[in-house]
Enzyme design. Sequence first.
Site, PDB file in Angstrom:
ATOM      1  N   ASN A   1      77.094  91.897 -73.740  1.00  0.00           N
ATOM      2  CA  ASN A   1      76.371  92.992 -72.932  1.00  0.00           C
ATOM      3  C   ASN A   1      75.982  94.122 -74.057  1.00  0.00           C
ATOM      4  O   ASN A   1      76.365  94.212 -75.242  1.00  0.00           O
ATOM      5  CB  ASN A   1      77.184  93.614 -72.087  1.00  0.00           C
TER       6      ASN A   1
ATOM      7  N   CYS B   1      83.275 101.253 -79.098  1.00  0.00           N
ATOM      8  CA  CYS B   1      81.848 100.539 -78.386  1.00  0.00           C
ATOM      9  C   CYS B   1      80.825 100.091 -79.410  1.00  0.00           C
ATOM     10  O   CYS B   1      80.394 100.913 -80.235  1.00  0.00           O
ATOM     11  CB  CYS B   1      81.514 101.699 -77.277  1.00  0.00           C
TER      12      CYS B   1
ATOM     13  N   ASN C   1      87.909 105.903 -69.397  1.00  0.00           N
ATOM     14  CA  ASN C   1      87.779 105.618 -70.617  1.00  0.00           C
ATOM     15  C   ASN C   1      86.842 106.838 -71.061  1.00  0.00           C
ATOM     16  O   ASN C   1      85.754 106.846 -70.705  1.00  0.00           O
ATOM     17  CB  ASN C   1      86.903 104.340 -70.300  1.00  0.00           C
TER      18      ASN C   1
HETATM   19  C1  FMN Z   1      79.337  94.801 -69.119  1.00  0.00           C
HETATM   20  C2  FMN Z   1      80.617  95.561 -69.921  1.00  0.00           C
HETATM   21  C3  FMN Z   1      80.716  96.941 -70.081  1.00  0.00           C
HETATM   22  C4  FMN Z   1      81.680  97.568 -70.732  1.00  0.00           C
HETATM   23  N1  FMN Z   1      81.654  98.958 -70.900  1.00  0.00           N
HETATM   24  C5  FMN Z   1      82.669  99.426 -71.539  1.00  0.00           C
HETATM   25  C6  FMN Z   1      83.083 100.811 -71.656  1.00  0.00           C
HETATM   26  O1  FMN Z   1      82.234 101.625 -70.961  1.00  0.00           O
HETATM   27  N2  FMN Z   1      83.921 101.359 -72.449  1.00  0.00           N
HETATM   28  C7  FMN Z   1      84.914 100.563 -73.137  1.00  0.00           C
HETATM   29  O2  FMN Z   1      85.779 100.811 -73.775  1.00  0.00           O
HETATM   30  N3  FMN Z   1      84.715  99.093 -73.103  1.00  0.00           N
HETATM   31  C8  FMN Z   1      83.674  98.423 -72.283  1.00  0.00           C
HETATM   32  N4  FMN Z   1      83.525  97.154 -72.284  1.00  0.00           N
HETATM   33  C9  FMN Z   1      84.782  96.209 -72.907  1.00  0.00           C
HETATM   34  C10 FMN Z   1      85.673  95.732 -71.858  1.00  0.00           C
HETATM   35  O3  FMN Z   1      86.489  96.755 -71.518  1.00  0.00           O
HETATM   36  C11 FMN Z   1      86.751  94.756 -72.558  1.00  0.00           C
HETATM   37  O4  FMN Z   1      87.225  95.665 -73.748  1.00  0.00           O
HETATM   38  C12 FMN Z   1      85.799  93.547 -73.159  1.00  0.00           C
HETATM   39  O5  FMN Z   1      84.832  93.360 -72.227  1.00  0.00           O
HETATM   40  C13 FMN Z   1      86.950  92.415 -73.486  1.00  0.00           C
HETATM   41  O6  FMN Z   1      87.849  91.956 -72.360  1.00  0.00           O
HETATM   42  P1  FMN Z   1      87.120  90.601 -71.284  1.00  0.00           P
HETATM   43  O7  FMN Z   1      87.022  89.575 -72.340  1.00  0.00           O
HETATM   44  O8  FMN Z   1      88.257  90.577 -70.520  1.00  0.00           O
HETATM   45  O9  FMN Z   1      85.840  91.096 -70.574  1.00  0.00           O
HETATM   46  C14 FMN Z   1      82.544  96.542 -71.276  1.00  0.00           C
HETATM   47  C15 FMN Z   1      82.638  95.120 -71.233  1.00  0.00           C
HETATM   48  C16 FMN Z   1      81.508  94.572 -70.437  1.00  0.00           C
HETATM   49  C17 FMN Z   1      81.465  93.186 -70.541  1.00  0.00           C
END
Ligand code: FMN
Lengths: 257, 257, 304, 304
Positions: free
Chosen positions: C69, C130, C99
Amino acid sequence: MRKYLLDLTVSGNEKLSGNYILMKLTSEERLPDMLPGQFAEVRVDNSPSTFLRRPISIHFVDRDANELWFLIQLVGDGTRKLAELKKGDIVNVMVPLGNSFTMPSLEQQELLLVGGGVGIAPMLMLGAALRNLGYYPTFLIGARTKKDLLQLDAFENYGKVYMTTEDASCGEKGFVTNHSILTQKFDKIYTCGPTPMMKAVAAYAAKNNIDCEVSLENKMACGVGACLCCVTDTTEGHKCVCSDGPVFNIKDLKWQI
Amino acid sequence: MRKYLLDLTVSGNEKLSGNYILMKLTSEERLPDMLPGQFAEVRVDNSPSTFLRRPISIHFVDRDANELWFLIQLVGDGTRKLAELKKGDIVNVMVPLGNSFTMPSLEQQELLLVGGGVGIAPMLMLGAALRNLGYYPTFLIGARTKKDLLQLDAFENYGKVYMTTEDASCGEKGFVTNHSILTQKFDKIYTCGPTPMMKAVAAYAAKNNIDCEVSLENKMACGVGACLCCVTDTTEGHKCVCSDGPVFNIKDLKWQI
Amino acid sequence: MADLTTNIGNLVMKNPVMTASGTFGYGEEFSDFIDISRIGGIIVKGTTIKHREGNPYPRMAETPSGMLNAVGLQNKGVDYFIDHIYPRIKDTDTNILVNVSGSTVEDYVATAEKVGELDKIPAIELNISCPNVKEGGMAFGTSCESAAKVVSAVRKAYKKTLIVKLSPNVTNIAEIAMAVEGAGADSVSLINTIMGMAIDAEKRKPLLSTITGGLSGACVKPIALRMVWQVSNAVKIPVVGLGGIMNATDAIEFLLAGASAVEIGTANFIDPTVTIKVIDGINAYLDKHGFKSVKDIIGQLETK
Amino acid sequence: MADLTTNIGNLVMKNPVMTASGTFGYGEEFSDFIDISRIGGIIVKGTTIKHREGNPYPRMAETPSGMLNAVGLQNKGVDYFIDHIYPRIKDTDTNILVNVSGSTVEDYVATAEKVGELDKIPAIELNISCPNVKEGGMAFGTSCESAAKVVSAVRKAYKKTLIVKLSPNVTNIAEIAMAVEGAGADSVSLINTIMGMAIDAEKRKPLLSTITGGLSGACVKPIALRMVWQVSNAVKIPVVGLGGIMNATDAIEFLLAGASAVEIGTANFIDPTVTIKVIDGINAYLDKHGFKSVKDIIGQLETK
Ligand SMILES: Cc1cc2nc3c(=O)[nH]c(=O)nc-3n(C[C@H](O)[C@H](O)[C@H](O)COP(=O)(O)O)c2cc1C
Ligand SMILES: Cc1cc2nc3c(=O)[nH]c(=O)nc-3n(C[C@H](O)[C@H](O)[C@H](O)COP(=O)(O)OP(=O)(O)OC[C@H]3O[C@@H](n4cnc5c(N)ncnc54)[C@H](O)[C@@H]3O)c2cc1C
Ligand SMILES: Cc1cc2nc3c(=O)[nH]c(=O)nc-3n(C[C@H](O)[C@H](O)[C@H](O)COP(=O)(O)OP(=O)(O)OC[C@H]3O[C@@H](n4cnc5c(N)ncnc54)[C@H](O)[C@@H]3O)c2cc1C
Ligand SMILES: Cc1cc2nc3c(=O)[nH]c(=O)nc-3n(C[C@H](O)[C@H](O)[C@H](O)COP(=O)(O)O)c2cc1C
Ligand code: FES
Ligand code: FES
């Protein structure tokens, strides 16, 4: 509108001409309310390359048979896996998602529904809804060649149907925006199809001051407005195609037309 | 021995009692030569959780029907996907892999083939090969309960069959190493099954000075001795179960028995 | 029924399952599918001091067992959150965490201060990781000094539970975790997304508007699990584990590796009810194995 | 039929497809399945100065779209290679490269020197990135100084084509690549495996004997592609790209991102004929899109 996560049963999965399938899904329970323009996020099982769900428009809801119809073009692994499903197989869907086409507020409106390729999918449900409200819409359907023209009989139940094909194999030759029917006066246009087609339709509508709604596509992850992956540019900034759309009025988009 | 990558056609896929299937695969061409104790690396399609191939022993080769048989216990996604295959489906296999059981060098040997659970799989092919050389082997088959005892009729074609079950539902109660047949004299023991069982058999063999070959399992990636993922400890250091094995003589292993 | 409660600093959670920022919106988006108050905690979308439009689209590409993403922290800013979103969600019967993201130390501090005044927000997750924003963001999370600097500053301004979200795009994540612990964090969460890229070979163009983006989903689990294990062996503060958790077994693996709680991100897109299944699955596992409390398995990986 | 030849320093390859060290044995293991002389280059198993038994087992665990390995450079040592293996494989009509590994600078140099004397080995790949050995290995590849140190020393002792294999387990792989370039490498190859971990939740034990291992396969492709793109934008020497290449499209993506050649690793386990399919697929792509030579697509990603 309340969204559901449903395990639906395949009641039919027909291979149409070209590279399309018409999938019908049913349930023991009454299917939830859905509006024209809304879509489903469909889980594809057993496809190693299909990690996320696949967004598919609601093509039609047959209330008598309690069936939800999808019209699907086979383009990759996910859609091909869906095509392999047999009667009795289970498909998990999140439905209904997104906003919907706006019904006209005045009576006696001349309505044009323009569909290109698999973009005709939402137009059937929309045509049925409009007919149900007493309108008699005009369908203008564009395709590359005759075998990409689908569901014509179904459309004819709800209005007049005109066609264009790029190779002149059926209807008038060329693109939808070349069709002679456009010399008539319309009060509102609804369109769904490839972006260049929708932009051409939008340009035509804008030039002739016709209210126009388009149904957009974009890459989606969540389908419910949570991830902000699917945005499009609007006059109010980025909006989600999945939850603020997929239907947008062209006056709210920042298309260069 | 030359290895092949083959697309074989499912000619039968029978659900046996318990949680096992008997899969039969065939080909338009004559199946390649294979030896008892060798195995195949089987590709599992359409299973998102099955990235690598699955090693499966050659259970039997029916030369008349030109069929390769697998006896498979359903333990996870990969084996469950294999169980769903229907007559006519295609399975891609790398075959034959690994070394093989050693044929006895003397005539008139008393041979004991001990199989536990799905470890009986290679024992059928081995029994057939021994019978073909004029031996009349003794099979000792151990299982948890009656329904895990498979292919008994097939084994009876090649030798005497004795059984143990842990719950006494068939044959003698207990583990294979408790069976009364072990009071007889054997010249060689071949065994395949759960590691604790094989170690008990190996301990018995070692104590009684009987030559003993075991067929090992290990996590495999390549199946051809290239990746060194599947090693086991031997007196000459790490050896690959897939290419130096799966059959090892217990005197070469570093088992504490 | 085992005891599922767990603690992150002073924060008490009814169960160890939270939703990951950016993947669960403000919770409301999923309330048709599940009773969101059953979740242990909801971490809302990355919030910055000012409104951000995020990156152009396309913002998403699918990859083997995962996705990239490039959202780029699109959000309406902390004031909009306080005025319009917080009132709507504050009475949800679970922990709502914000967050907090930023481009400068001052931005982080200002945002944290504002969120600190909200009664019903018991904790923040400080996003120094990020990969989708040019300035700041991940840069803070990739060196011990800058990570410690921003955490110290926020710590002074924010008195409630401070969780710091770490970047996996580093040589030694344990060192960063220790620096952040030293700077006063109550907890660390990891991992954020891993920087990746996808190409359309036919068009010879990147699939994301920003060329690179953040990888998440099942594919990252082995990496995330390794980092959680390294970090929980290096720090004393509780660790929140995430990255590729798709089901209860995955969540249990993170708990065994040392996480006191977990977050679920991308899996929500595939199954909007996954959080509830994970909570129930953890409970079933504890019952099956005879554990009275989830605390009995945290960090209990046997490595001889 | 397009021109598939490509160069890595002075090394001329008939096509850009090589096999990755540790995944293709010495080539012989695959010769029943394919004509291995069709491959552009075969990089043999990591070779060290002395015999190594490698790690205890289990050494492998499957993960979503990937696998972890903990082989730990098992090999019989460079002398055994020279005496027993080299004579068997030296006349294969393709480039045979040796992947040189070590624990100390002296070991690397000594091994490279010995391999340098072999007529039919036109290049080595210096592995400063193996995550599966305690001493040395990856440690050399995670800092610019130590990477430059070992490369400089080997450069002095080895005159033929020197490819240095980089570790992805770093904050900034482009910096390491530049350090290695500065120290005299003719090329860099990336990525080696990413450090990961897997747990058996039922047994509450790690699935690998070494707890952590190296992740490879389709799941790592987005990360590998990003790193190849970053590195090829940072250095002038040719880049060899690998990590998760499963088919021709994947390989083309790496070429577009800037790789002058690619290596195929884990995919060989899934399809022992994959290398040939990739070579044919690249050719078909070039023909379809009207490119005369593979060189016409190297680095040709359009990023506006
Ligand atoms: C579409 C999307 C948007 C995200 N936005 C944020 C965000 O705004 N702040 C943040 O700390 N992490 C963000 N993340 C990261 C997730 O919170 C998480 O750390 C990451 O996706 C790994 O976990 P997962 O494999 O279970 O998705 C985002 C992830 C995705 C896929
Ligand atoms: C709101 C909406 C409604 C849709 N309605 C229909 C419909 O009624 N019938 C129909 O046939 N198709 C519809 N689509 C498109 C459909 O979602 C994609 O064709 C499908 O996801 C492709 O999946 P795949 O696995 O077969 O192909 P993939 O292998 O994933 O990709 C093949 C092609 O499809 C494109 N694609 C992949 N995923 C998506 C996605 N999530 N959104 C858009 N494009 C994608 C890829 O860029 C690629 O060009 C709709 C898309 C959206 C966003
Ligand atoms: C040489 C050899 C011959 C074999 N012959 C047979 C046979 O004839 N019939 C049969 O039913 N089984 C046989 N096995 C075991 C069989 O390979 C595994 O049961 C199968 O790979 C499990 O796949 P899965 O996807 O169903 O299960 P998974 O979900 O992958 O795992 C389920 C269980 O199987 C184990 N397992 C997974 N992969 C392997 C692997 N590559 N090697 C060993 N164990 C694994 C896991 O540790 C787990 O406990 C053999 C294994 C080897 C090494
Ligand atoms: C089983 C196995 C053994 C490996 N051994 C080595 C090695 O000896 N030397 C080395 O430089 N890389 C080794 N690697 C790393 C691969 O060469 C390659 O860098 C990595 O697997 C990523 O590519 P892939 O995803 O195509 O497999 C090994 C990888 C695997 C899976
Ligand atoms: S797809 Fe997630 S917001 Fe639209
Ligand atoms: S599985 Fe690769 S060497 Fe045995």
